[in-house]
Design a protein around this motif. Sequence first.
Motif, PDB file in Angstrom:
ATOM      1  N   SER A  24       0.834  -1.204   0.000  1.00  0.00           N
ATOM      2  CA  SER A  24       0.000   0.000   0.000  1.00  0.00           C
ATOM      3  C   SER A  24       0.867   1.251   0.000  1.00  0.00           C
ATOM      4  O   SER A  24       1.983   1.258   0.526  1.00  0.00           O
ATOM      5  CB  SER A  24      -0.904   0.022   1.231  1.00  0.00           C
ATOM      6  OG  SER A  24      -1.762  -1.097   1.257  1.00  0.00           O
TER       7      SER A  24
ATOM      8  N   TRP B 136      -4.569 -15.305  -4.104  1.00  0.00           N
ATOM      9  CA  TRP B 136      -4.530 -13.889  -3.769  1.00  0.00           C
ATOM     10  C   TRP B 136      -3.153 -13.286  -4.030  1.00  0.00           C
ATOM     11  O   TRP B 136      -2.137 -13.963  -4.034  1.00  0.00           O
ATOM     12  CB  TRP B 136      -4.956 -13.656  -2.326  1.00  0.00           C
ATOM     13  CG  TRP B 136      -3.920 -13.917  -1.273  1.00  0.00           C
ATOM     14  CD1 TRP B 136      -3.143 -12.996  -0.624  1.00  0.00           C
ATOM     15  CD2 TRP B 136      -3.521 -15.189  -0.724  1.00  0.00           C
ATOM     16  NE1 TRP B 136      -2.309 -13.601   0.284  1.00  0.00           N
ATOM     17  CE2 TRP B 136      -2.512 -14.940   0.243  1.00  0.00           C
ATOM     18  CE3 TRP B 136      -3.923 -16.516  -0.965  1.00  0.00           C
ATOM     19  CZ2 TRP B 136      -1.906 -15.974   0.959  1.00  0.00           C
ATOM     20  CZ3 TRP B 136      -3.315 -17.534  -0.251  1.00  0.00           C
ATOM     21  CH2 TRP B 136      -2.327 -17.253   0.698  1.00  0.00           C
TER      22      TRP B 136
ATOM     23  N   GLY C  32      -4.019  -6.489  -3.828  1.00  0.00           N
ATOM     24  CA  GLY C  32      -5.080  -5.830  -4.572  1.00  0.00           C
ATOM     25  C   GLY C  32      -6.098  -6.743  -5.211  1.00  0.00           C
ATOM     26  O   GLY C  32      -7.070  -6.262  -5.814  1.00  0.00           O
TER      27      GLY C  32
ATOM     28  N   VAL D 278     -20.255  -3.415  -6.244  1.00  0.00           N
ATOM     29  CA  VAL D 278     -19.333  -2.623  -5.430  1.00  0.00           C
ATOM     30  C   VAL D 278     -19.894  -2.636  -4.018  1.00  0.00           C
ATOM     31  O   VAL D 278     -20.992  -2.135  -3.772  1.00  0.00           O
ATOM     32  CB  VAL D 278     -19.188  -1.181  -5.948  1.00  0.00           C
ATOM     33  CG1 VAL D 278     -18.241  -0.399  -5.037  1.00  0.00           C
ATOM     34  CG2 VAL D 278     -18.685  -1.177  -7.383  1.00  0.00           C
ATOM     35  N   GLU D 279     -19.154  -3.246  -3.108  1.00  0.00           N
ATOM     36  CA  GLU D 279     -19.619  -3.426  -1.740  1.00  0.00           C
ATOM     37  C   GLU D 279     -18.642  -2.776  -0.770  1.00  0.00           C
ATOM     38  O   GLU D 279     -17.485  -3.176  -0.683  1.00  0.00           O
ATOM     39  CB  GLU D 279     -19.745  -4.919  -1.426  1.00  0.00           C
ATOM     40  CG  GLU D 279     -20.666  -5.661  -2.402  1.00  0.00           C
ATOM     41  CD  GLU D 279     -20.590  -7.168  -2.248  1.00  0.00           C
ATOM     42  OE1 GLU D 279     -21.610  -7.763  -1.861  1.00  0.00           O
ATOM     43  OE2 GLU D 279     -19.513  -7.728  -2.511  1.00  0.00           O
ATOM     44  N   ASP D 280     -19.110  -1.741  -0.059  1.00  0.00           N
ATOM     45  CA  ASP D 280     -18.265  -1.015   0.894  1.00  0.00           C
ATOM     46  C   ASP D 280     -16.976  -0.526   0.238  1.00  0.00           C
ATOM     47  O   ASP D 280     -15.895  -0.576   0.841  1.00  0.00           O
ATOM     48  CB  ASP D 280     -17.938  -1.883   2.115  1.00  0.00           C
ATOM     49  CG  ASP D 280     -19.183  -2.276   2.901  1.00  0.00           C
ATOM     50  OD1 ASP D 280     -20.113  -1.450   2.959  1.00  0.00           O
ATOM     51  OD2 ASP D 280     -19.239  -3.393   3.431  1.00  0.00           O
TER      52      ASP D 280
ATOM     53  N   VAL E 110     -15.369  -1.872  -2.163  1.00  0.00           N
ATOM     54  CA  VAL E 110     -14.567  -2.944  -2.752  1.00  0.00           C
ATOM     55  C   VAL E 110     -15.267  -3.437  -4.022  1.00  0.00           C
ATOM     56  O   VAL E 110     -16.460  -3.743  -4.009  1.00  0.00           O
ATOM     57  CB  VAL E 110     -14.388  -4.113  -1.771  1.00  0.00           C
ATOM     58  CG1 VAL E 110     -13.617  -5.254  -2.429  1.00  0.00           C
ATOM     59  CG2 VAL E 110     -13.667  -3.641  -0.514  1.00  0.00           C
ATOM     60  N   HIS E 111     -14.525  -3.517  -5.112  1.00  0.00           N
ATOM     61  CA  HIS E 111     -15.076  -3.994  -6.373  1.00  0.00           C
ATOM     62  C   HIS E 111     -15.059  -5.517  -6.385  1.00  0.00           C
ATOM     63  O   HIS E 111     -14.102  -6.141  -5.937  1.00  0.00           O
ATOM     64  CB  HIS E 111     -14.271  -3.440  -7.545  1.00  0.00           C
ATOM     65  CG  HIS E 111     -14.395  -1.962  -7.694  1.00  0.00           C
ATOM     66  ND1 HIS E 111     -15.267  -1.371  -8.585  1.00  0.00           N
ATOM     67  CD2 HIS E 111     -13.782  -0.945  -7.039  1.00  0.00           C
ATOM     68  CE1 HIS E 111     -15.178  -0.061  -8.488  1.00  0.00           C
ATOM     69  NE2 HIS E 111     -14.283   0.225  -7.553  1.00  0.00           N
ATOM     70  N   ALA E 112     -16.132  -6.091  -6.918  1.00  0.00           N
ATOM     71  CA  ALA E 112     -16.246  -7.555  -6.932  1.00  0.00           C
ATOM     72  C   ALA E 112     -16.852  -8.016  -8.243  1.00  0.00           C
ATOM     73  O   ALA E 112     -17.717  -7.350  -8.821  1.00  0.00           O
ATOM     74  CB  ALA E 112     -17.097  -8.037  -5.760  1.00  0.00           C
TER      75      ALA E 112
ATOM     76  N   TYR F   5     -12.413 -10.263  -5.688  1.00  0.00           N
ATOM     77  CA  TYR F   5     -12.431  -8.941  -5.075  1.00  0.00           C
ATOM     78  C   TYR F   5     -11.168  -8.206  -5.502  1.00  0.00           C
ATOM     79  O   TYR F   5     -10.061  -8.752  -5.407  1.00  0.00           O
ATOM     80  CB  TYR F   5     -12.503  -9.055  -3.553  1.00  0.00           C
ATOM     81  CG  TYR F   5     -13.717  -9.829  -3.081  1.00  0.00           C
ATOM     82  CD1 TYR F   5     -14.954  -9.209  -2.974  1.00  0.00           C
ATOM     83  CD2 TYR F   5     -13.629 -11.187  -2.781  1.00  0.00           C
ATOM     84  CE1 TYR F   5     -16.080  -9.912  -2.567  1.00  0.00           C
ATOM     85  CE2 TYR F   5     -14.745 -11.903  -2.375  1.00  0.00           C
ATOM     86  CZ  TYR F   5     -15.968 -11.259  -2.270  1.00  0.00           C
ATOM     87  OH  TYR F   5     -17.084 -11.962  -1.868  1.00  0.00           O
TER      88      TYR F   5
ATOM     89  N   ASP G 211      -9.150  -4.155  -5.733  1.00  0.00           N
ATOM     90  CA  ASP G 211      -9.136  -2.785  -5.236  1.00  0.00           C
ATOM     91  C   ASP G 211      -9.247  -1.748  -6.347  1.00  0.00           C
ATOM     92  O   ASP G 211      -9.875  -0.705  -6.169  1.00  0.00           O
ATOM     93  CB  ASP G 211      -7.845  -2.530  -4.441  1.00  0.00           C
ATOM     94  CG  ASP G 211      -7.755  -3.379  -3.187  1.00  0.00           C
ATOM     95  OD1 ASP G 211      -8.810  -3.861  -2.730  1.00  0.00           O
ATOM     96  OD2 ASP G 211      -6.642  -3.571  -2.663  1.00  0.00           O
ATOM     97  N   ASP G 212      -8.609  -2.021  -7.485  1.00  0.00           N
ATOM     98  CA  ASP G 212      -8.528  -1.042  -8.560  1.00  0.00           C
ATOM     99  C   ASP G 212      -9.556  -1.369  -9.642  1.00  0.00           C
ATOM    100  O   ASP G 212      -9.474  -2.417 -10.281  1.00  0.00           O
ATOM    101  CB  ASP G 212      -7.118  -1.065  -9.163  1.00  0.00           C
ATOM    102  CG  ASP G 212      -6.887   0.052 -10.169  1.00  0.00           C
ATOM    103  OD1 ASP G 212      -7.868   0.681 -10.608  1.00  0.00           O
ATOM    104  OD2 ASP G 212      -5.715   0.293 -10.518  1.00  0.00           O
TER     105      ASP G 212
END
Length: 261
Positions: A95, A156, A159, A209-211, A213-215, A232, A234-235
């Motif tokens: 980060s 994982w 990001g 998009v949840e909280d 976070v893109h999914a 999930y 981030d970008d």
Amino acid sequence: MPEKQYRIAAKDIQQLVENKGGCIATDMITVDGLPVGYMYREPPCNDVDTGWRFMAGDESEEYMDCADHHSVYTVNTIANYDRDIVPFVDAPIGSAFARNPDTGEFEPVESPVDPDDCLHPDFPVVTGRHRLDPTWFVSLPLKFNHRIENGSIILWRPGMTLYVDVWNNDHDESIDLRLAELKLDISPDAFEILEEKSRGIQRFSYRLVEDGVHALYGFIVVKSGQLQVAVYFDDPSDVELVRSIFASIGEGKRQLEEPRN
């Protein structure tokens, strides 16, 4: 060299964050009293290092090259110098944040750390054509860590995280019937809903998009069973990469036989 005169005495340091370990910060923060303007987290160099590096943001390359201009502190100590960092101290390795000069708020920025350096050393690293189980494969254009947790296959990297669950067609139901049942639980907020049928494989996916976070959620249904996939990321600009990974998932036997046709 004269002893550094810190802006906050050791006796005045308050406990603002718990057990966050060590970090490196420049004298512009701890001696000159400037707020943190830029911070990033790299892989720790030892067991007590968090990997956090804090700068005012105006340090020149020559300044940074001088070891006397920065020292090791606890993250809690730097939080006392600038409490604005507190909401970010649990951000993952890789980060990076910079303070917006117009708003004064920290915003995510490109990290100087190679994301591949942030992969977990205690888990297998996989890339390319990767076997998910004896039947299913995925093509990974980047390196991912791999583990099994509560029956789910988890891939994982910084990001991005994929969760994959494999189900058998125990009741010998048709592809269309199973897919129709899977669609019943789709969120009303779903968008970019896509459906594709090819060579006995039915793919269905949608985004949420949840909280913040893109999914991407998807199902891959074949005669013998189905995969449930959740990705999930981030970008939001990674959506095409995510789609390509989802599209690459297929039955291993089917993929191996295709070149013979």
